[in-house]
Design a protein around this motif. Sequence first.
Motif, PDB file in Angstrom:
ATOM      1  N   ILE A 216     -16.171   3.411  -9.160  1.00 10.56           N
ATOM      2  CA  ILE A 216     -15.132   2.571  -8.558  1.00 10.56           C
ATOM      3  C   ILE A 216     -13.902   2.607  -9.455  1.00 10.56           C
ATOM      4  CG2 ILE A 216     -14.513   0.269  -7.739  1.00 10.56           C
ATOM      5  CD1 ILE A 216     -17.562  -0.349  -7.645  1.00 10.56           C
ATOM      6  N   VAL A 217     -12.805   3.101  -8.904  1.00  9.07           N
ATOM      7  CA  VAL A 217     -11.524   3.027  -9.603  1.00  9.07           C
ATOM      8  C   VAL A 217     -10.790   1.805  -9.052  1.00  9.07           C
ATOM      9  CG1 VAL A 217      -9.282   4.151  -9.933  1.00  9.07           C
ATOM     10  CG2 VAL A 217     -11.380   5.501 -10.058  1.00  9.07           C
ATOM     11  N   GLY A 218     -10.506   0.853  -9.909  1.00  7.62           N
ATOM     12  CA  GLY A 218      -9.752  -0.333  -9.512  1.00  7.62           C
ATOM     13  C   GLY A 218      -8.269   0.009  -9.487  1.00  7.62           C
ATOM     14  N   VAL A 219      -7.666  -0.125  -8.325  1.00  8.97           N
ATOM     15  CA  VAL A 219      -6.252   0.250  -8.188  1.00  8.97           C
ATOM     16  C   VAL A 219      -5.390  -0.978  -8.498  1.00  8.97           C
ATOM     17  CG1 VAL A 219      -4.480   1.093  -6.609  1.00  8.97           C
ATOM     18  CG2 VAL A 219      -6.791   2.062  -6.530  1.00  8.97           C
ATOM     19  N   THR A 220      -4.606  -0.873  -9.569  1.00 10.30           N
ATOM     20  CA  THR A 220      -3.893  -2.037 -10.114  1.00 10.30           C
ATOM     21  C   THR A 220      -2.396  -1.999  -9.820  1.00 10.30           C
ATOM     22  OG1 THR A 220      -3.888  -0.815 -12.216  1.00 10.30           O
ATOM     23  CG2 THR A 220      -5.573  -2.495 -11.940  1.00 10.30           C
TER      24      THR A 220
ATOM     25  N   GLU B  50      -3.413   4.017 -11.021  1.00  8.07           N
ATOM     26  CA  GLU B  50      -2.024   3.671 -10.714  1.00  8.07           C
ATOM     27  C   GLU B  50      -1.449   4.819  -9.915  1.00  8.07           C
ATOM     28  OE1 GLU B  50       0.113   1.135 -11.257  1.00  8.07           O
ATOM     29  OE2 GLU B  50      -1.365  -0.151 -12.227  1.00  8.07           O
ATOM     30  N   ASN B  51      -0.460   4.508  -9.058  1.00  9.85           N
ATOM     31  CA  ASN B  51       0.110   5.606  -8.277  1.00  9.85           C
ATOM     32  C   ASN B  51       1.513   6.003  -8.727  1.00  9.85           C
ATOM     33  OD1 ASN B  51       1.325   3.342  -7.266  1.00  9.85           O
ATOM     34  ND2 ASN B  51       1.270   4.027  -5.133  1.00  9.85           N
ATOM     35  N   ARG B  52       2.087   5.261  -9.699  1.00 13.13           N
ATOM     36  CA  ARG B  52       3.423   5.647 -10.158  1.00 13.13           C
ATOM     37  C   ARG B  52       3.436   5.856 -11.666  1.00 13.13           C
ATOM     38  NH1 ARG B  52       7.368   1.500  -7.699  1.00 13.13           N
ATOM     39  NH2 ARG B  52       8.895   2.965  -8.493  1.00 13.13           N
ATOM     40  N   PRO B  53       3.839   7.065 -12.084  1.00 20.36           N
ATOM     41  CA  PRO B  53       3.781   7.395 -13.505  1.00 20.36           C
ATOM     42  C   PRO B  53       4.488   6.381 -14.410  1.00 20.36           C
ATOM     43  CG  PRO B  53       4.192   9.376 -12.250  1.00 20.36           C
ATOM     44  CD  PRO B  53       4.210   8.242 -11.268  1.00 20.36           C
ATOM     45  N   GLN B  54       5.707   5.924 -14.015  1.00 19.24           N
ATOM     46  CA  GLN B  54       6.406   5.021 -14.939  1.00 19.24           C
ATOM     47  C   GLN B  54       5.661   3.712 -15.141  1.00 19.24           C
ATOM     48  OE1 GLN B  54       8.468   6.625 -12.536  1.00 19.24           O
ATOM     49  NE2 GLN B  54      10.563   6.697 -13.330  1.00 19.24           N
ATOM     50  N   VAL B  55       5.041   3.215 -14.080  1.00 20.72           N
ATOM     51  CA  VAL B  55       4.265   1.969 -14.197  1.00 20.72           C
ATOM     52  C   VAL B  55       3.047   2.221 -15.084  1.00 20.72           C
ATOM     53  CG1 VAL B  55       2.982   0.225 -12.900  1.00 20.72           C
ATOM     54  CG2 VAL B  55       5.084   1.189 -11.938  1.00 20.72           C
ATOM     55  N   LEU B  56       2.441   3.371 -14.890  1.00 22.38           N
ATOM     56  CA  LEU B  56       1.294   3.748 -15.731  1.00 22.38           C
ATOM     57  C   LEU B  56       1.688   3.768 -17.211  1.00 22.38           C
ATOM     58  CD1 LEU B  56      -1.618   5.018 -15.979  1.00 22.38           C
ATOM     59  CD2 LEU B  56      -0.484   7.211 -15.803  1.00 22.38           C
ATOM     60  N   TRP B  57       2.830   4.365 -17.517  1.00 22.92           N
ATOM     61  CA  TRP B  57       3.262   4.432 -18.927  1.00 22.92           C
ATOM     62  C   TRP B  57       3.351   3.043 -19.529  1.00 22.92           C
ATOM     63  CZ3 TRP B  57       8.287   7.750 -17.869  1.00 22.92           C
ATOM     64  CH2 TRP B  57       7.906   9.017 -17.404  1.00 22.92           C
ATOM     65  N   ARG B  58       4.015   2.131 -18.783  1.00 25.25           N
ATOM     66  CA  ARG B  58       4.236   0.778 -19.298  1.00 25.25           C
ATOM     67  C   ARG B  58       2.927   0.039 -19.498  1.00 25.25           C
ATOM     68  NH1 ARG B  58       8.219  -3.552 -18.147  1.00 25.25           N
ATOM     69  NH2 ARG B  58       6.859  -4.217 -19.831  1.00 25.25           N
TER      70      ARG B  58
ATOM     71  N   ARG C 247      -9.987   3.722 -18.761  1.00 22.61           N
ATOM     72  CA  ARG C 247      -9.861   5.126 -18.348  1.00 22.61           C
ATOM     73  C   ARG C 247      -8.856   5.158 -17.204  1.00 22.61           C
ATOM     74  NH1 ARG C 247     -15.857   7.632 -18.293  1.00 22.61           N
ATOM     75  NH2 ARG C 247     -16.037   6.424 -16.377  1.00 22.61           N
ATOM     76  N   TRP C 248      -7.695   5.768 -17.458  1.00 15.26           N
ATOM     77  CA  TRP C 248      -6.603   5.757 -16.474  1.00 15.26           C
ATOM     78  C   TRP C 248      -6.695   6.941 -15.530  1.00 15.26           C
ATOM     79  CZ3 TRP C 248      -3.893   1.580 -15.648  1.00 15.26           C
ATOM     80  CH2 TRP C 248      -3.634   0.678 -16.693  1.00 15.26           C
ATOM     81  N   HIS C 249      -6.522   6.638 -14.247  1.00 20.50           N
ATOM     82  CA  HIS C 249      -6.523   7.665 -13.202  1.00 20.50           C
ATOM     83  C   HIS C 249      -5.145   7.643 -12.538  1.00 20.50           C
ATOM     84  CE1 HIS C 249     -11.097   7.897 -12.813  1.00 20.50           C
ATOM     85  NE2 HIS C 249     -10.918   6.868 -13.610  1.00 20.50           N
ATOM     86  N   LEU C 250      -4.509   8.785 -12.401  1.00 22.85           N
ATOM     87  CA  LEU C 250      -3.288   8.811 -11.593  1.00 22.85           C
ATOM     88  C   LEU C 250      -3.667   9.236 -10.181  1.00 22.85           C
ATOM     89  CD1 LEU C 250      -0.196   8.317 -11.696  1.00 22.85           C
ATOM     90  CD2 LEU C 250       0.029  10.812 -11.746  1.00 22.85           C
ATOM     91  N   ILE C 251      -3.309   8.372  -9.207  1.00 21.20           N
ATOM     92  CA  ILE C 251      -3.710   8.608  -7.817  1.00 21.20           C
ATOM     93  C   ILE C 251      -2.510   8.866  -6.914  1.00 21.20           C
ATOM     94  CG2 ILE C 251      -5.826   7.245  -8.111  1.00 21.20           C
ATOM     95  CD1 ILE C 251      -4.442   4.934  -6.655  1.00 21.20           C
ATOM     96  N   GLY C 252      -1.303   8.848  -7.489  1.00 21.64           N
ATOM     97  CA  GLY C 252      -0.094   9.103  -6.707  1.00 21.64           C
ATOM     98  C   GLY C 252       0.627  10.315  -7.249  1.00 21.64           C
ATOM     99  N   SER C 253       1.721  10.700  -6.586  1.00 18.03           N
ATOM    100  CA  SER C 253       2.291  11.997  -6.948  1.00 18.03           C
ATOM    101  C   SER C 253       2.928  11.986  -8.328  1.00 18.03           C
ATOM    102  CB  SER C 253       3.257  12.505  -5.886  1.00 18.03           C
ATOM    103  OG  SER C 253       4.134  11.491  -5.524  1.00 18.03           O
ATOM    104  N   LEU C 254       2.775  13.111  -8.980  1.00 19.74           N
ATOM    105  CA  LEU C 254       3.296  13.321 -10.332  1.00 19.74           C
ATOM    106  C   LEU C 254       4.424  14.348 -10.247  1.00 19.74           C
ATOM    107  CD1 LEU C 254       3.107  12.942 -13.400  1.00 19.74           C
ATOM    108  CD2 LEU C 254       1.288  14.668 -13.439  1.00 19.74           C
TER     109      LEU C 254
END
Length: 237
Positions: A40-44, A65-73, A84-91
């Motif tokens: 289960i990946v919890g989408v935050t 997270e689906n947005r890289p900048q939000v992920l960085w912060r 464990r971070w998963h990127l699920i939106g476009s990069l």
Amino acid sequence: MTTIVTPEVQKRIADNWLEVRADIDRACRAAGRDASDVTIVGVTKYVDASLTKALVDAGCTDLGENRPQVLWRKAEDLDDVSIRWHLIGSLQRNKAKRTVPILHRLHSLDSLRLAQTVAEITAMQGSVLPCMLEVNISGDADKHGFDPKILEAELFEIQQLAGLRIDGLMCMASLEHPGNEAAIDFQALRKLRDNLAAKSGLPLTELSMGMSGDFEAAIAEGSTIVRIGSRLFEGVR
Ligand SMILES: *Cc1c(COP(=O)(O)O)cnc(C)c1O
């Protein structure tokens, strides 16, 4: 602004997490599968860093997270928390250099050029990133992802790149299919996976499919990673 996580909010998130886990266990049993085979990946993406942390405290440590900048912060704000971070939106390729080192897994590899860029970065890091190919399985005009018809040729190119471990496929079910027709898209993704695995020789064991509204259907079709957001934050946002 930072949300104050009161004991009530913490409890609500913990209860949501337990309910989602119970529902996923039930869906696994119904499908004759072992619950430990589904991550289960919890989408935050809906919440700030403090509510994200509350979800980790509840026991969910794979976060999407689906947005890289939000992920960085968030990764910075929560760098002392084991996530464990998963990127699920476009990069976008110009954001790859800063994103790749943070990631446990990239769900949304959607072009050969992005694969090449990511491979250059992992080569510099001396690391290997598990990646899934995002597929526009329903053909919706507004969806990202590879066209399933040309994916075999693209995969042949991508699998030559060192530093990427392509181990599965990811999709979103069409919004144009209300109700249980999501199952049609999930079944199509599984069949595409079976076919590509046979042709490429790659195991492609992972299927990232299923969200709050359609994870039962996804698990029935063999999903190994579900991406759950809204259900986990019900009543707190
Ligand atoms: C937001 C999002 C999810 C989670 O959706 P919910 O319906 O809130 O569970 C899953 N996958 C992707 C790619 C998303 O952008």
